[in-house]
Design a protein around this motif. Structure first.
Motif, PDB file in Angstrom:
ATOM      1  N   TRP A 223      42.097  44.315  38.971  1.00 42.03           N
ATOM      2  CA  TRP A 223      41.829  43.178  38.086  1.00 42.03           C
ATOM      3  C   TRP A 223      40.612  43.510  37.252  1.00 42.03           C
ATOM      4  O   TRP A 223      39.673  44.136  37.733  1.00 42.03           O
ATOM      5  CB  TRP A 223      41.561  41.919  38.910  1.00 42.03           C
ATOM      6  N   TYR A 323      43.213  25.543  51.956  1.00 50.97           N
ATOM      7  CA  TYR A 323      42.006  26.319  52.274  1.00 50.97           C
ATOM      8  C   TYR A 323      40.833  25.422  52.656  1.00 50.97           C
ATOM      9  O   TYR A 323      39.697  25.874  52.680  1.00 50.97           O
ATOM     10  CB  TYR A 323      41.598  27.238  51.102  1.00 50.97           C
TER      11      TYR A 323
ATOM     12  N   TYR B 349      30.472  34.857  31.877  1.00 52.58           N
ATOM     13  CA  TYR B 349      31.452  34.408  30.888  1.00 52.58           C
ATOM     14  C   TYR B 349      31.909  35.609  30.057  1.00 52.58           C
ATOM     15  O   TYR B 349      31.206  36.613  29.970  1.00 52.58           O
ATOM     16  CB  TYR B 349      30.840  33.386  29.921  1.00 52.58           C
ATOM     17  N   ILE B 427      34.210  33.465  35.081  1.00 51.91           N
ATOM     18  CA  ILE B 427      35.127  34.572  35.382  1.00 51.91           C
ATOM     19  C   ILE B 427      34.873  35.049  36.800  1.00 51.91           C
ATOM     20  O   ILE B 427      33.738  35.411  37.143  1.00 51.91           O
ATOM     21  CB  ILE B 427      34.916  35.728  34.392  1.00 51.91           C
ATOM     22  N   TRP B 475      38.367  23.118  42.279  1.00 50.74           N
ATOM     23  CA  TRP B 475      38.688  24.547  42.355  1.00 50.74           C
ATOM     24  C   TRP B 475      39.610  24.761  43.546  1.00 50.74           C
ATOM     25  O   TRP B 475      39.289  24.372  44.657  1.00 50.74           O
ATOM     26  CB  TRP B 475      37.403  25.372  42.473  1.00 50.74           C
ATOM     27  N   ARG B 476      40.743  25.359  43.271  1.00 53.51           N
ATOM     28  CA  ARG B 476      41.752  25.583  44.304  1.00 53.51           C
ATOM     29  C   ARG B 476      42.186  27.045  44.288  1.00 53.51           C
ATOM     30  O   ARG B 476      42.069  27.712  43.259  1.00 53.51           O
ATOM     31  CB  ARG B 476      42.978  24.694  44.044  1.00 53.51           C
ATOM     32  N   PRO B 477      42.736  27.528  45.394  1.00 51.20           N
ATOM     33  CA  PRO B 477      43.182  28.930  45.432  1.00 51.20           C
ATOM     34  C   PRO B 477      44.197  29.212  44.334  1.00 51.20           C
ATOM     35  O   PRO B 477      45.140  28.451  44.137  1.00 51.20           O
ATOM     36  CB  PRO B 477      43.818  29.071  46.809  1.00 51.20           C
ATOM     37  N   TYR B 480      45.852  35.009  43.095  1.00 53.23           N
ATOM     38  CA  TYR B 480      45.451  36.126  43.951  1.00 53.23           C
ATOM     39  C   TYR B 480      44.316  35.651  44.832  1.00 53.23           C
ATOM     40  O   TYR B 480      44.375  34.570  45.392  1.00 53.23           O
ATOM     41  CB  TYR B 480      45.089  37.330  43.059  1.00 53.23           C
ATOM     42  N   TYR B 482      41.235  34.792  44.052  1.00 49.94           N
ATOM     43  CA  TYR B 482      40.175  33.981  43.491  1.00 49.94           C
ATOM     44  C   TYR B 482      40.685  32.572  43.195  1.00 49.94           C
ATOM     45  O   TYR B 482      41.872  32.332  43.091  1.00 49.94           O
ATOM     46  CB  TYR B 482      39.569  34.623  42.241  1.00 49.94           C
ATOM     47  N   TRP B 483      39.736  31.649  43.071  1.00 48.49           N
ATOM     48  CA  TRP B 483      40.073  30.241  42.897  1.00 48.49           C
ATOM     49  C   TRP B 483      40.036  29.878  41.420  1.00 48.49           C
ATOM     50  O   TRP B 483      39.316  30.507  40.646  1.00 48.49           O
ATOM     51  CB  TRP B 483      39.097  29.371  43.688  1.00 48.49           C
TER      52      TRP B 483
END
Lengths: 358, 639
Positions: A223, A323, B349, B427, B475-477, B480, B482-483
């Motif tokens: 990534w 989660y 950012y 990011i 913020w949620r999963p 991949y 990261y959230w």
């Protein structure tokens, strides 16, 4: 005189009205006594920095899950992000990642034998001999060498990279340089030195050894920040490496750049491979192609980790839900037929299978 | 007799309330009838809260976080002295509370939050909490509430110099220095603040091994400094003010004790420079006000272990223009136009980001009669080039009778919160397609202010409130590991808050009590916990809080005792784990002397006199009993 006594009593009461326990608490302590018999340990990672990780035990004898078993037995929490566990010599070695420690417990009673502190972000432990183990690290460039007899750290192997998954053969151990990496470090188990490197594609995340002694490595792909934002820029790949020559024997490239498979496992025979990718995928080590469809669909759940029982090839999947709340353990047979589900702790992750005689 | 006096001093030393001055230096004057406009600091129909002079005085060396914990209706989520502190008001989150300095919102536009540790309470002359819809006059998006900190010039001829120093446990030292000088037309106010602490208190480790070990908190030291300069020029009908505020802090951030990673090298450096120009003109029937502000915030966060080096610079330019007119004696209208431009440079950012927010607002206040009055506020945002659905706030209040000054109030509002820039651009995981959150607030209140005689005063209020937040950003999963930020939350909060202030003023004795209690129920309607018959409480929102602050002054000696109870707080979304409630008691004993024309105030404060072990945030232990001594010397210079 009376006023003085009353005043003194009130002041003493005020000064000593301590709350004895101030840390996080749980309302219903589980009725767990011992992890005797066959079963499966589940590392519930909990939320990072919140210290709500725990250990669960699914008993094959009672077909029941017991949660918070470590804290129930030892009257203290397990730590922040319990990540992996291995069993050796009647003891369980629980790696607690963000507490920087390893808890060593009696594998039946789960009573703490000792705690090894000051590990730097430990991830996995791999036993390379009857008295020696290596511990990988997400943040340091060294593997920790641990003596299982004396219970002490005896040294470090500078591998020049951070490490994640470990796979051990009789003479050598492979350490995967996962985050941002693209190679495996080959370590001589006797001399504790890096003797070779194997180049693979980006982010080798998990590894297993098959029935032929070949090493399978699942690379999730890279990534990066591009003009379109944060996105996947390289494809995931599955490698088969000949451990005698350390040469790549076979390589499978995932069809879409967005494919991000993870958590490669094998069954007890070393014949079939399993991994998570939009459900559970299964492939035989002799297959010429990657599996097209999952044998277990994700169906709105949040599959997080997978484990395969080496004795009966039952598939254990952890569902992390959102989660934040306690997750589920889903149990399937080797062909993907649903057996049962159990409620575990917050973010159930790695599995460790326990045999009756261990 | 002496024992009895000591008993009273320690156990009934109550605190104060309202706007009662700390010392009996008030000159009684005859009754004055004031006729004026119906513009007030408190929007009709809504509850607000302020802090009396004594509470502000005893907390002048503390952060705003410590001061706010005196209000039961505000829950301060605090990592400890010097650590990051945010507020939860009426069961909402940290991003639903705003901090404004003289009506300029100073929340960081990146996080949408404000770290209360960065504000020394002693820098400001007035601090007021505007709950729910009452916050909309000063800022938008504060669904829970807004805390306005104000500096108020007092035009006087004489010069005063205040030197205030404290020294306390854990090598904590602080100094607050203040010089006021000028004339009846010009005032200069200079304030400086310095604070440092090793903050290495001990705590009981009962979690890392079977033995209970006393450990010392590491990597917990902090250093703060601040400087505030204001000048005010007053004409016959206008006022010009220029303000400059510099604030910096350098803090090591400790890990939660369960992580036991003292070598993480986690630290944060904050620096803010805020400049504001104000001009206001007041005529008999109308007034105008213009404000220009430039706010600059720098935040660097370093975590050596995870190789994190986060560097963030925010510059905000604000221009506000408002005009108000008393159309009739009973009807007033105010118009506000405001433009806010954010400019962000962050290595988190993808490049430089800007955001423009143009706001237009109209407010109508109307008095139906001497006893009934109401207001209506309508607001429209133009966010970059996108018009948002208008917001509103309306309220009505009714004083039942002059003889029985009970005031009943009701308010309803819709309040939009635009996404924080981190939610949009961080990011990885930022989502530039986020919509604004919408908060609906309703409240009913009853208040009473009475003086049974000249010596005794009572003030009491009771408020019931309800909030609904839709499209809440969480913020949620993501796909991949990261959230990502998404508009998925649906949060409802409801509760009751009550506050009562009593005071008695005698010849040699002054006594006051301020007591508050709050019940808050906060649920995330998106949370679906299969085993639970009722929706779980949102983590870190206590169901119950109460506080009692007591002051007793006898001649020149005074004592203050504060008791604050915070109830059980769940720390997981399925309510499977919680932190136990705790009762915290603090005690101050002091003496005030008047050498010449000057004022000398010396006191000793014992924090957490019961020496309880407690945590506000899981695995961040807080100090047991600790002591601090303060010397405050105010010099009145002759002209």
């Amino acid at each position: 005189m009376k006023e003085s006594l009353l005043l003194a009593a009130l002041v003493i009461m005020l000064m000593n009205s301590c709350v004895k326990e101030s840390g996080p608490a749980i309302d219903d302590p589980p009725g767990f006594e011992a992890a005797e018999g066959t079963g499966v340990f589940v590392m519930n990672e909990g939320n990072f920095l919140q210290g709500n990780g725990s250990l669960s035990f699914y008993s094959y004898d009672s077909l029941e899950i017991f949660n918070q078993v470590f804290s129930s037995v030892n009257q203290r929490p397990l730590g922040d992000v319990p990540y992996s566990m291995q069993i050796s010599g009647g003891r369980g070695y629980i790696i607690v990642n963000n507490s920087g420690k390893m808890e060593i417990v009696d594998i039946n009673s789960l009573i703490s034998v000792s705690t090894i502190f000051n590990l730097i972000s430990p991830r996995f432990i791999s036993f390379v001999s009857g008295q020696k183990a290596y511990i990988s690290s997400l943040y340091s460039d060294s593997l920790t060498v641990f003596n299982t007899i004396s219970g002490e750290i005896t040294g470090f192997i500078n591998i020049g990279h951070t490490s994640e998954a470990l796979a051990t053969l009789s003479t050598k151990t492979y350490a995967a340089n996962w985050v941002g990496g693209h190679r495996l470090l080959v370590i001589d188990n006797v001399n504790d030195r890096v003797v070779d490197t194997v180049e693979v594609s980006k982010e080798p995340e998990s590894m297993v050894i098959d029935r032929n002694g070949f090493l399978w490595v699942l690379c999730s792909g890279e990534w990066a920040l591009t003009d379109n934002g944060w996105e996947k820029i390289s494809r995931a790949e599955l490698y088969c490496i000949n451990t005698r020559t350390d040469e790549v024997e076979k390589k499978f490239v995932f069809p879409s750049i967005s494919d991000s498979p993870f958590c490669l496992q094998t069954d007890g025979s070393g014949e079939d491979l399993y991994f998570l990718h939009q459900g559970v995928r299964k492939m035989n080590i002799n297959d010429a192609e990657l599996p097209d469809i999952p044998i277990i669909a994700e169906s709105g759940r949040s599959f997080y980790r997978i484990g395969v029982n080496p004795d009966n090839s039952e598939i254990f999947i952890s569902d992390a839900v959102d989660y934040q709340q306690r997750g589920f353990i889903l149990i399937y047979d080797r062909n993907g037929q649903f057996i049962s589900e159990e409620r575990a702790g917050i973010i159930p992750g790695g599995f460790c299978f326990k045999k009756a005689e261990q | 007799m002496r024992t009895l006096l000591l008993f009273v001093l320690i156990l009934f030393p109550l605190n104060l309330s309202g706007q009662i001055p700390f010392y009996n230096d008030t000159i009684a004057i005859d009754e004055v009838i004031i006729k004026g406009t119906i513009k007030t600091v408190k929007p009709f129909g809504y509850n607000t809260a302020d802090f009396d002079s004594i509470t502000r005085s005893i907390n002048q060396h503390n952060s705003l976080a410590a001061l706010l914990s005196f209000k039961s209706s505000v829950f301060v989520k605090n990592y400890g002295s010097g650590g990051i502190a945010t507020t939860s008001i009426r069961g909402t989150g940290a991003t639903h509370s705003q901090i404004a300095w003289n009506n300029i919102v100073i929340n960081n536009p990146m996080s949408g939050q404000f770290d209360l540790t960065l504000i020394p309470a002693g820098f400001f002359d007035d601090i007021r909490v505007f709950y729910g819809g009452s916050s909309m006059d000063a800022g938008g998006g504060a669904t829970g509430g807004l805390i306005n900190i104000e500096t108020k010039p007092v035009f006087q001829k004489n010069t005063t110099i205040t030197i205030s120093n404290t020294a306390g446990s854990f090598s904590t030292f602080s100094g607050l220095y203040n010089v006021n000088a000028g004339s009846e037309k010009f005032q200069s106010v200079t304030k400086a603040f310095l604070q440092s602490s090793r903050n290495d208190f001990t705590y009981q480790d009962n979690f890392s091994s079977a033995e209970r070990i006393i450990r010392r908190r590491e990597n917990n030291d902090y250093h703060c400094k601040g400087f505030l300069q204001e000048i005010h020029l007053r004409g016959p009908r206008n006022l010009f003010s220029a303000s400059f505020w510099y604030q910096a802090s350098d803090r090591n951030l400790p890990s939660p004790v369960i992580a036991l990673q003292s070598a993480s090298g986690e630290k944060q450096y904050d620096e803010s420079i805020r400049s504001v120009l104000n001009f206001s003109s007041h005529e008999s029937k109308y007034d105008v006000k213009m404000t220009a502000a430039v706010l600059s915030d720098k935040l660097n966060y370093i975590n050596r272990m995870s190789s994190t080096d986060s560097r963030n610079n925010v510059t905000t330019a604000i221009i506000k223009a408002s005009a108000g007119k008393n159309i009739t004696e009973r009807f007033r209208m105010d118009l506000l136009i405001s433009e806010e431009l954010n400019s962000i440079n962050s290595n988190n950012y993808d490049g430089h980001k800007t955001r423009s927010n143009l706001l237009t607002q109209i407010v109508a206040n109307y008095s139906v009669s001497e006893f009934v009055r109401g207001r209506f506020l309508l607001r429209e945002y133009l966010l970059d080039s996108k018009l948002l659905v208008p917001d509103f706030s309306s309220g009505i209040e009714w004083m039942i009778s002059e003889k029985h000054p009970v005031v009943l109030g009701a308010g309803i509002s819709k309040n939009s919160k635009i996404p924080a820039l981190n939610d949009m651009y961080w990011i990885p995981g930022g989502n530039s397609a986020l919509k604004n959150e919408t908060g609906y607030n309703v409240e009913l209140s009853a208040g009473y202010v009475g003086n049974t005689d000249k010596a005794f005063r009572i003030k009491s209020d009771l408020t019931m409130f309800g909030n609904m937040i839709r499209n809440m950003i969480q913020w949620r999963p993501g796909a991949y590991s990261y959230w990502t930020a998404e508009n998925i939350g649906r949060v409802n909060t409801a509760g009751i808050e009550s506050e009562t202030c009593l005071s008695f003023s005698g010849k040699m004795v002054y006594w006051s009590l301020n007591a508050g209690v709050t019940f808050t129920r906060a649920v995330d309607k998106k949370q679906n916990i299969s085993e639970m018959s009722i929706s779980p409480q949102i983590p870190y929102i206590p169901l119950y809080q109460f506080n009692i602050n007591n002051l007793l002054r006898w001649k020149k000696i005074y004592s203050v005792v504060t008791s604050h109870y915070t109830g059980k707080r769940f720390i997981t979304s399925d309510n499977s784990q919680y932190l136990p409630g705790y009762l915290l008691n603090d005690l101050i004993l002091g003496i005030k002397l008047n050498p010449g024309r000057n004022e000398l105030d010396v006191n000793v404060k014992v924090n957490n006199i019961s020496n309880i072990n407690y945590q506000i945030i899981a695995w961040y232990p807080l100090p047991g009993r600790s002591v601090e001594a303060r010397l405050n010397f105010k010099i009145h210079c002759r002209k």
